[in-house]
Design an enzyme around this catalytic site. Structure first.
Site, PDB file in Angstrom:
ATOM      1  N   CYS A   2     -67.317 -21.393  22.357  1.00 56.23           N
ATOM      2  CA  CYS A   2     -66.456 -20.616  21.475  1.00 56.23           C
ATOM      3  C   CYS A   2     -65.317 -21.473  20.946  1.00 56.23           C
ATOM      4  CB  CYS A   2     -65.902 -19.414  22.218  1.00 56.23           C
ATOM      5  SG  CYS A   2     -67.164 -18.420  23.031  1.00 56.23           S
ATOM      6  N   ARG A  27     -68.590 -23.691  16.404  1.00 57.01           N
ATOM      7  CA  ARG A  27     -68.594 -23.476  17.851  1.00 57.01           C
ATOM      8  C   ARG A  27     -69.101 -22.079  18.229  1.00 57.01           C
ATOM      9  NH1 ARG A  27     -65.627 -26.077  21.751  1.00 57.01           N
ATOM     10  NH2 ARG A  27     -64.856 -28.126  21.200  1.00 57.01           N
ATOM     11  N   TRP A  74     -69.351 -17.326  20.688  1.00 59.37           N
ATOM     12  CA  TRP A  74     -70.774 -17.447  20.979  1.00 59.37           C
ATOM     13  C   TRP A  74     -70.987 -16.671  22.268  1.00 59.37           C
ATOM     14  CZ3 TRP A  74     -73.962 -19.320  24.891  1.00 59.37           C
ATOM     15  CH2 TRP A  74     -75.303 -19.518  24.542  1.00 59.37           C
ATOM     16  N   ASN A  98     -62.904 -19.414  26.292  1.00 56.76           N
ATOM     17  CA  ASN A  98     -64.127 -20.189  26.107  1.00 56.76           C
ATOM     18  C   ASN A  98     -64.623 -20.575  27.487  1.00 56.76           C
ATOM     19  OD1 ASN A  98     -66.188 -21.843  25.249  1.00 56.76           O
ATOM     20  ND2 ASN A  98     -64.864 -23.541  24.658  1.00 56.76           N
ATOM     21  N   GLY A  99     -65.930 -20.358  27.752  1.00 55.17           N
ATOM     22  CA  GLY A  99     -66.483 -20.722  29.048  1.00 55.17           C
ATOM     23  C   GLY A  99     -67.045 -19.513  29.772  1.00 55.17           C
ATOM     24  N   GLU A 479     -88.466 -34.382  19.348  1.00 54.58           N
ATOM     25  CA  GLU A 479     -87.259 -34.082  18.574  1.00 54.58           C
ATOM     26  C   GLU A 479     -87.611 -33.343  17.283  1.00 54.58           C
ATOM     27  OE1 GLU A 479     -83.471 -34.074  16.635  1.00 54.58           O
ATOM     28  OE2 GLU A 479     -84.216 -33.797  18.662  1.00 54.58           O
ATOM     29  N   LYS A 483     -86.266 -29.624  16.231  1.00 54.53           N
ATOM     30  CA  LYS A 483     -85.582 -29.314  14.970  1.00 54.53           C
ATOM     31  C   LYS A 483     -86.230 -28.114  14.290  1.00 54.53           C
ATOM     32  CE  LYS A 483     -82.237 -32.001  14.829  1.00 54.53           C
ATOM     33  NZ  LYS A 483     -82.185 -31.668  16.254  1.00 54.53           N
ATOM     34  N   GLU A 486     -85.392 -24.930  16.167  1.00 55.12           N
ATOM     35  CA  GLU A 486     -83.991 -24.543  16.087  1.00 55.12           C
ATOM     36  C   GLU A 486     -83.663 -23.781  14.811  1.00 55.12           C
ATOM     37  OE1 GLU A 486     -81.206 -27.735  18.365  1.00 55.12           O
ATOM     38  OE2 GLU A 486     -82.273 -28.494  16.624  1.00 55.12           O
ATOM     39  N   HIS A 502    -106.097 -33.599  26.529  1.00 54.91           N
ATOM     40  CA  HIS A 502    -105.903 -33.096  27.884  1.00 54.91           C
ATOM     41  C   HIS A 502    -105.310 -31.685  27.877  1.00 54.91           C
ATOM     42  CE1 HIS A 502    -107.043 -36.894  29.671  1.00 54.91           C
ATOM     43  NE2 HIS A 502    -106.245 -37.509  28.822  1.00 54.91           N
ATOM     44  N   LYS A 602     -72.744 -25.153  18.421  1.00 56.16           N
ATOM     45  CA  LYS A 602     -72.712 -26.606  18.360  1.00 56.16           C
ATOM     46  C   LYS A 602     -72.307 -27.259  19.679  1.00 56.16           C
ATOM     47  CE  LYS A 602     -73.104 -30.464  16.137  1.00 56.16           C
ATOM     48  NZ  LYS A 602     -74.448 -30.879  15.721  1.00 56.16           N
TER      49      LYS A 602
END
Length: 607
Positions: A2, A27, A74, A98-99, A479, A483, A486, A502, A602
Site C-alpha cells: 500500500c 503500490r 492493496w 501498510n503491511g 518469464e 508476463k 500477469e 515428459h 508493484k
C-alpha cells in the site's frame, strides 16, 4: 504494497495528499482515502476502486485541514470496499497502514470481549482500537504509540492522526519502509521518496522499530527502546516532475521502450570501455574466495537469478543455487560464511527477499544486492550494492528493471570469473564488447513492435499458452509466461524445451499457441527439434529467433518474430523485448488493465 503519505502543513493539505497518492498508485489501487485533522475534529473521504473515484469524491466534498494522512490500498484483510478502505477512524484516532499485523485475531478477540465494535474486516482497525483505548485512558499520543507498538507482530508502516492534536502526526515502521521529509515549516511522511519528491528533497529513512513525531517545527525520532535518535537527512535525488506516460498509451509500453537507454546507463556504470574490463563497487570482502553462490528473489527477479546461474557457473565455475525467497528460510538451507548471498529486487523492499537477506547475514555470508532503489532497505543492508539505474518503474509487470538486473548479473559473473583467474584479458574484452552491444540490439528488437502487435491479436483468444527455451533462454520462457499471466490473465507456462516430451506435450492441440525462444547458437538445433515435435501435434508455433535461425527452422511456425543476431551471452537481455511486447499487445487486445492488473501491486512488502 500500500501507499502512505502524511503532511503536517502550513497550508491546506488535501490536494497535495491526493497528488502524492497519484505518485504512489503503483503500490495499490483497490481503494483509497484521505483524512485531515482540524480544530473541529477528524474529517475523512474514502472510495473503493481506482484513485479517480476518490478524486471525484473530493471534488464534490472538499476537505479542509492543515494536517492529514492518505492511503492507496492493496487488499490483504477484507475485500476492497469503502468500509475496509483506509484511513480508519476509531474514536479520536485515525490511521493508515501498510503491511500485515500477524497477531490481529487474538487482539481483535480481546477488544471485542471488552465491548469494542469493529466496522471493517481489516487488521489495521485493531491498531486503531488499541490506540484509542490508550487515549481514552488518558495517555498522550506519544504514550499511546509507545504502549501499542510492542503489542504488534508482523510488518507494518503506520501514519496516525489524533483528533485532539491537529498539528501533529506520528509514523512508525517495522519491516515496511517509511520515509520522513523535512520542509520549511512543514514535515512529511511517505512510503517512499517518490511520493515526497514534489514536497521536499530533504528526506530521512526510519529504521526498523523507529517511530517519529512530526510537527511543523520538525521531527523527533525514537527507536524501538524509546530513545531519541538521529536519522540523517539526505538528498532524495528523485525528480519532482509528474510521473506520466508521455506519448505512450501505458507505462508498461513506455518502460519497454526505455530499455535501450536504461540498459546502456546500467552497463555504463559497470563496463570500462577503454580498458575493456568490468568494474564493481569497492568492498571489503574477497570475492575470489567464494565457494558457492546462493541467489534469492521473487517472481521476475527470480528468473534473473536462474539466468545468472548459467552465467556464473559457466564463466566463474562457482556452484550456484537459486531460491524463491518465500521458501528460502523455511527449507533450513545449509549456509556458511564462505558463500556469497545475492538478493535481486526492483524495490529493495520485497518482504520475503529482505527476510532472506537477513537470514543470510545472520549466517555470516557476504551479501550483494541487485537493486533499483539505492536508498531501500536491501541497498542499505547488503555488503555490496549493485544498483541497476533503471529509474522509477511504474507498470506492475516488470520490464526495464528485469533487463537492467540481467545486465548487472552478467557484469557480476564476469568479475567473479576474472577474480578467480578464469578469464584472460582477451576473454574479458570480448565479453565487455558483447555486453556493450546490448542496447543497440534491444533497439533493433523494438523495431518489430508492429509485427508483434499483429501476432498478439492473433493469439488473444487462447486459454492456454506454452513457452519453450533451452539454456539461459529457459528461465526467459518462464518469464514470458509470467508476463502473459500477469497482464492478460491467460494461463501460460514456461518449460525447458527438452522437457516437452515428459508431460507437457499432452496439452498440445490446434488451440494452444507455443512460443519458442530459439536464437541461433549452441542449443538451436535441439530446441527446433522440440518445436517440430509440437508442431506435428497441431501446436500453433510462434518462433522468436534471428534471420539465420528462422531460415534454418524450416516449415512449422505459423508466425515468426525476427531478432538481431547476437552473442548467446546477451540473448536473454535482447529476447526479453519480444516476450514483453507480446504479453503487452495480447493484454491490450483483450482490453485488460495493463499497468494495474487485477490482484497485483508493484512493491510487495508483505509475506
Amino acid at each position: 504494497m500500500c501507499g502512505i503519505v502524511g503532511i503536517v502543513g502550513a497550508e491546506p493539505v488535501a490536494e497535495r495528499l491526493l497528488e502524492a497518492l497519484r505518485r504512489l498508485e503503483y503500490r495499490g489501487y483497490d481503494s483509497a482515502g484521505i483524512c485531515t485533522a482540524t480544530p473541529e475534529g477528524l474529517d475523512r473521504r474514502r472510495a473503493s476502486g481506482k484513485l479517480g473515484n476518490l478524486a471525484a469524491r473530493l471534488q464534490a466534498e472538499p476537505l479542509a485541514g492543515l494536517t492529514g494522512i492518505a492511503h492507496t490500498r492493496w487488499a490483504t484483510h477484507g475485500a476492497p470496499t469503502e468500509d475496509n478502505a483506509h484511513p480508519h477512524i476509531v474514536g479520536g484516532v485515525s490511521l493508515v497502514h501498510n503491511g500485515i499485523i500477524e497477531n490481529f485475531r487474538p487482539l481483535r478477540e480481546e477488544l471485542i470481549a471488552e465491548g469494542r465494535v469493529f466496522t471493517s474486516q481489516t487488521d489495521t482497525e485493531v491498531v486503531g482500537h488499541l490506540l484509542a483505548r490508550e487515549v481514552e485512558r488518558g495517555a498522550s499520543p506519544e504514550a499511546a504509540v509507545a504502549a501499542v507498538l510492542p503489542q504488534l507482530r508482523g510488518a507494518f508502516a503506520l501514519a496516525i492522526l489524533f483528533a485532539d492534536h491537529p498539528d501533529m502526526l506520528i509514523g512508525a515502521r517495522l519491516g515496511a519502509p517509511l520515509v520522513l521529509g523535512h520542509g520549511d515549516g512543514e514535515s512529511y511522511l511517505g512510503s517512499d521518496a517518490i511520493a515526497l519528491a514534489p514536497l521536499t528533497q530533504r528526506i530521512a529513512y526510519l529504521e526498523d522499530g523507529d517511530w517519529a513525531v512530526l510537527t511543523r517545527d520538525g521531527v523527533t525520532v525514537r527507536d524501538a527502546d524509546g530513545r531519541v535518535v538521529e536519522r540523517p537527512a539526505v538528498a532524495s535525488g528523485v525528480v519532482s516532475a509528474s510521473i506520466d506516460k508521455g506519448n505512450y498509451r501505458h507505462f508498461m509500453l513506455k518502460e519497454i521502450h526505455e530499455q535501450p537507454i536504461v540498459v546502456a546507463q546500467t552497463l555504463g556504470s559497470y563496463l570500462r570501455a577503454v580498458e575493456e574490463q568490468v568494474a564493481l563497487p569497492a568492498m571489503d570482502a574477497d570475492l575470489s574466495r567464494i565457494s558457492r553462490v546462493v541467489i534469492v528473489a521473487c517472481g521476475t527477479a527470480s528468473y534473473v537469478g536462474l539466468i545468472g546461474k548459467y552465467w556464473i557457473e559457466r564463466f566463474a565455475r562457482i556452484p550456484v543455487e537459486v531460491d524463491v525467497a518465500s521458501e528460502f528460510r523455511y527449507r533450513d538451507p545449509v549456509l556458511d560464511p564462505s558463500m556469497l548471498g545475492i538478493v535481486v529486487s526492483q524495490s529493495g523492499e520485497t518482504a520475503d527477499t529482505l527476510a532472506a537477506l537477513r537470514h543470510m547475514k545472520s549466517a555470516g555470508l557476504t551479501t550483494a544486492g541487485i537493486v533499483n532503489v539505492p536508498s531501500s532497505s536491501m541497498a542499505r543492508e547488503v555488503d555490496l550494492l549493485l544498483p541497476t539505474h533503471a529509474g522509477p518503474e511504474i507498470g506492475v509487470a516488470s520490464t526495464k528493471a528485469f533487463t537492467c538486473q540481467l545486465a548487472v548479473m552478467a557484469s557480476l559473473a564476469t568479475m567473479l570469473a576474472r577474480l578467480r583467474g578464469l578469464l584472460s584479458a582477451a576473454d574479458e574484452a570480448e565479453i565487455v564488447r558483447h555486453l556493450g552491444e546490448a542496447p543497440a540490439a534491444i533497439n533493433a528488437a523494438l523495431a518489430h513492435d508492429a509485427d508483434i502487435e499483429a501476432i498478439g491479436r492473433r493469439i488473444m483468444g487462447a486459454r492456454d499458452v506454452l513457452y519453450l527455451g533451452r539454456g539461459a533462454d529457459y528461465p526467459l520462457a518462464m518469464e514470458g509466461a509470467l508476463k502473459l499471466k500477469e497482464i492478460s490473465y491467460i494461463h501460460a507456462e514456461g518449460y525447458a524445451a527438452g522437457e516437452m516430451k515428459h508431460g507437457p506435450i499432452a496439452l498440445i492441440d490446434e488451440h494452444v499457441p507455443l512460443i519458442v525462444i530459439a536464437p541461433s547458437g549452441p542449443w538451436f538445433e535441439k530446441t527446433i527439434s522440440n518445436m517440430h515435435e509440437a508442431a506435428a501435434r497441431g501446436a500453433q508455433v510462434i518462433l522468436i529467433s534471428d534471420a539465420r535461425g528462422i531460415a534454418d527452422a524450416g516449415e512449422g511456425p505459423i508466425a515468426t518474430i525476427e531478432m538481431p543476431e547476437v552473442h548467446p551471452l546477451i540473448a536473454p537481455i535482447v529476447y526479453s523485448v519480444p516476450v514483453q511486447l507480446l504479453a503487452y499487445h495480447v493484454a491490450v487486445a483483450k482490453g485488460t488493465d495493463v499497468d494495474q492488473p487485477r490482484n497485483l501491486a508493484k512493491s510487495v512488502t508483505v509475506e
